[in-house]
Design a protein around this motif. Sequence first.
Motif, PDB file in Angstrom:
ATOM      1  N   GLY A 116       0.802  -1.213   0.000  1.00  0.00           N
ATOM      2  CA  GLY A 116       0.000   0.000   0.000  1.00  0.00           C
ATOM      3  C   GLY A 116       0.834   1.260   0.000  1.00  0.00           C
ATOM      4  O   GLY A 116       0.399   2.296  -0.521  1.00  0.00           O
ATOM      5  N   GLY A 117       2.042   1.196   0.567  1.00  0.00           N
ATOM      6  CA  GLY A 117       2.905   2.364   0.626  1.00  0.00           C
ATOM      7  C   GLY A 117       3.909   2.445  -0.499  1.00  0.00           C
ATOM      8  O   GLY A 117       4.787   3.319  -0.488  1.00  0.00           O
ATOM      9  N   SER A 118       3.798   1.538  -1.469  1.00  0.00           N
ATOM     10  CA  SER A 118       4.751   1.491  -2.573  1.00  0.00           C
ATOM     11  C   SER A 118       4.163   2.095  -3.838  1.00  0.00           C
ATOM     12  O   SER A 118       2.955   2.063  -4.062  1.00  0.00           O
ATOM     13  CB  SER A 118       5.155   0.034  -2.857  1.00  0.00           C
ATOM     14  N   ASP A 119       5.041   2.625  -4.668  1.00  0.00           N
ATOM     15  CA  ASP A 119       4.616   3.136  -5.974  1.00  0.00           C
ATOM     16  C   ASP A 119       4.465   2.016  -6.992  1.00  0.00           C
ATOM     17  O   ASP A 119       3.718   2.162  -7.971  1.00  0.00           O
ATOM     18  CB  ASP A 119       5.618   4.162  -6.487  1.00  0.00           C
ATOM     19  N   ALA A 120       5.174   0.912  -6.778  1.00  0.00           N
ATOM     20  CA  ALA A 120       5.104  -0.208  -7.725  1.00  0.00           C
ATOM     21  C   ALA A 120       5.559  -1.483  -7.042  1.00  0.00           C
ATOM     22  O   ALA A 120       6.424  -1.457  -6.152  1.00  0.00           O
ATOM     23  CB  ALA A 120       5.983   0.063  -8.945  1.00  0.00           C
ATOM     24  N   PHE A 121       4.966  -2.605  -7.422  1.00  0.00           N
ATOM     25  CA  PHE A 121       5.445  -3.908  -6.994  1.00  0.00           C
ATOM     26  C   PHE A 121       5.067  -4.937  -8.043  1.00  0.00           C
ATOM     27  O   PHE A 121       4.190  -4.711  -8.896  1.00  0.00           O
ATOM     28  CB  PHE A 121       4.879  -4.296  -5.624  1.00  0.00           C
ATOM     29  N   ALA A 122       5.744  -6.091  -7.990  1.00  0.00           N
ATOM     30  CA  ALA A 122       5.506  -7.163  -8.956  1.00  0.00           C
ATOM     31  C   ALA A 122       4.852  -8.345  -8.259  1.00  0.00           C
ATOM     32  O   ALA A 122       5.383  -8.864  -7.276  1.00  0.00           O
ATOM     33  CB  ALA A 122       6.832  -7.602  -9.591  1.00  0.00           C
ATOM     34  N   MET A 123       3.690  -8.767  -8.764  1.00  0.00           N
ATOM     35  CA  MET A 123       3.062 -10.006  -8.332  1.00  0.00           C
ATOM     36  C   MET A 123       3.463 -11.066  -9.351  1.00  0.00           C
ATOM     37  O   MET A 123       3.009 -11.048 -10.492  1.00  0.00           O
ATOM     38  CB  MET A 123       1.539  -9.859  -8.262  1.00  0.00           C
ATOM     39  N   VAL A 124       4.351 -11.971  -8.937  1.00  0.00           N
ATOM     40  CA  VAL A 124       4.945 -12.917  -9.883  1.00  0.00           C
ATOM     41  C   VAL A 124       4.222 -14.249  -9.839  1.00  0.00           C
ATOM     42  O   VAL A 124       3.679 -14.661  -8.813  1.00  0.00           O
ATOM     43  CB  VAL A 124       6.448 -13.118  -9.590  1.00  0.00           C
ATOM     44  N   ASP A 125       4.231 -14.938 -10.972  1.00  0.00           N
ATOM     45  CA  ASP A 125       3.611 -16.255 -11.081  1.00  0.00           C
ATOM     46  C   ASP A 125       4.335 -17.020 -12.175  1.00  0.00           C
ATOM     47  O   ASP A 125       4.024 -16.889 -13.360  1.00  0.00           O
ATOM     48  CB  ASP A 125       2.124 -16.109 -11.399  1.00  0.00           C
ATOM     49  N   HIS A 126       5.358 -17.791 -11.775  1.00  0.00           N
ATOM     50  CA  HIS A 126       6.156 -18.573 -12.696  1.00  0.00           C
ATOM     51  C   HIS A 126       6.845 -17.678 -13.743  1.00  0.00           C
ATOM     52  O   HIS A 126       7.694 -16.892 -13.378  1.00  0.00           O
ATOM     53  CB  HIS A 126       5.296 -19.645 -13.361  1.00  0.00           C
ATOM     54  N   GLN A 127       6.456 -17.761 -15.010  1.00  0.00           N
ATOM     55  CA  GLN A 127       7.129 -16.999 -16.066  1.00  0.00           C
ATOM     56  C   GLN A 127       6.408 -15.702 -16.415  1.00  0.00           C
ATOM     57  O   GLN A 127       6.722 -15.071 -17.428  1.00  0.00           O
ATOM     58  CB  GLN A 127       7.262 -17.868 -17.317  1.00  0.00           C
ATOM     59  N   ILE A 128       5.474 -15.292 -15.551  1.00  0.00           N
ATOM     60  CA  ILE A 128       4.707 -14.071 -15.758  1.00  0.00           C
ATOM     61  C   ILE A 128       4.812 -13.206 -14.512  1.00  0.00           C
ATOM     62  O   ILE A 128       4.829 -13.719 -13.388  1.00  0.00           O
ATOM     63  CB  ILE A 128       3.212 -14.392 -16.021  1.00  0.00           C
ATOM     64  N   ALA A 129       4.894 -11.900 -14.685  1.00  0.00           N
ATOM     65  CA  ALA A 129       4.883 -10.972 -13.547  1.00  0.00           C
ATOM     66  C   ALA A 129       3.963  -9.805 -13.874  1.00  0.00           C
ATOM     67  O   ALA A 129       4.106  -9.163 -14.924  1.00  0.00           O
ATOM     68  CB  ALA A 129       6.290 -10.469 -13.230  1.00  0.00           C
ATOM     69  N   HIS A 130       3.005  -9.573 -12.981  1.00  0.00           N
ATOM     70  CA  HIS A 130       2.110  -8.421 -13.112  1.00  0.00           C
ATOM     71  C   HIS A 130       2.702  -7.258 -12.315  1.00  0.00           C
ATOM     72  O   HIS A 130       2.946  -7.394 -11.107  1.00  0.00           O
ATOM     73  CB  HIS A 130       0.721  -8.758 -12.569  1.00  0.00           C
TER      74      HIS A 130
END
Length: 461
Positions: free
Chosen positions: A287-301
């Motif tokens: 919540g306090g970040s400007d960006a983060f990656a939700m990763v899932d194997h060979q894909i990252a949102h």
Amino acid sequence: MTAPTIPETAQMAGRTIVLDVVGLQPQHIDADRTPTLESHFSSERVTGLRPPFPAVTVPAQTTLATGRGPSEHGDVSSGEYDRERETAEFWERDRDGRDRIWETASDVAGLTTGALNFQHLIGTSADVAVTPSPIEDEDNNLLEMNCWTNPDGFYDDLHEELGHFPLHNYWGPGANEEGSRWILAAAREAIDRFDPDLLWIYVPHLDYAGQSDGPGSDAFATALETVDDLLEGFLADLSETDRWDETVLTLVSEYGFHEVDRPIFPNRALREAGLLETDADGDADIGGSDAFAMVDHQIAHIYAEGAVDAARDALAGLEGIDAVLDDSGKAERGIDHPNAGDLVLVADPDAWFQYYWWDDRANAPPYATEMDIHAKPGFDPCELFFGDEGLVSLDASQVSGSHGRVDESAYGCFGLGGPAAPELEGDGPVDATDVTPTIVDLLGLEGELSMSLEGSSLRQS
């Protein structure tokens, strides 16, 4: 090439049993390694199955069971980022109004249906359903093994007959064939007790060696033989049931694996750029970040509302990224849904994404070395390895197989077998969106079910 079609003269099936053998590919089916599968699904009855993008568990399963892709059903990962609560959680989503083939066939057509160990089964209207639902404390520590079932009390009967569902063999460092063995035994009980017209059975065993050792390993070859042995007993029992002669076996696989040897750490790059913040416990402050990656194997949102350009710049130097999808790229790959990241990263075939944002183990959050699949804001295949400190390893270099890219080399498989199975005409891969319409056709329900069948290349003429 043209995808197979079912002949117009084919008879309808009285019963369809779906074997969802994750990680299986057509080339794995032969008389030497998998004689049981080969005896039921000869080469002319099996073809490739093109998974949706991304080719990971929940998007693939929802697509297979609804006939719709991620841009429609909204499952873009096995996790979900809640923009309002600013949380990323894996394996937590409930049915949420989705109607899969077993719900529609039961509710609309009055068939007896079931599904075993599919994701997001809690609350299903299928006549028989089993899904792990352990009782845990507020810190996610296991208090008692349990499964959610339909009907109520079915797990009590299964527990008495089979023992508790072997959760620690279903995922984690102790993952082995016992989870698949229990599921197939539960399927026998479901057939004996409820005699479903449609039963979908998830068989996960190949997933473990596929990730830990890779698809070309001796361990994966052994896992193929193990799965075939498990299916031999199940199918032998099924052939003794009263409705065997009217049964079609539908074989599906959600994806195949890539050999990998390069973990990628997008959250480290975002943290170094000052876009990802952490709290006093070392956890990501999403919540306090400007960006983060939700990763899932060979894909990252990448969720970076208001900081998309900064996130793109921060990630530009990472090796192993094949594509960075913006809005047009997401639309092109059929993942243009509000649930998807502002950017979506696709790894090279030999690479995969790990969620870590720390470099020093001392700065890792407490759950990093634990089996805590719900707390981690990314899928963690390192949970398949015992760690030096804690239950789970932090050595991402051990992972040898991954999936998520949609490459022909990693297609799953589709097959029809059993005494009532029609021949397949044509050749070429089947699209995952064609599986549910095909089951509808096999059961003769096209006129009864209110679901769109347009565009199905497997429908009868």
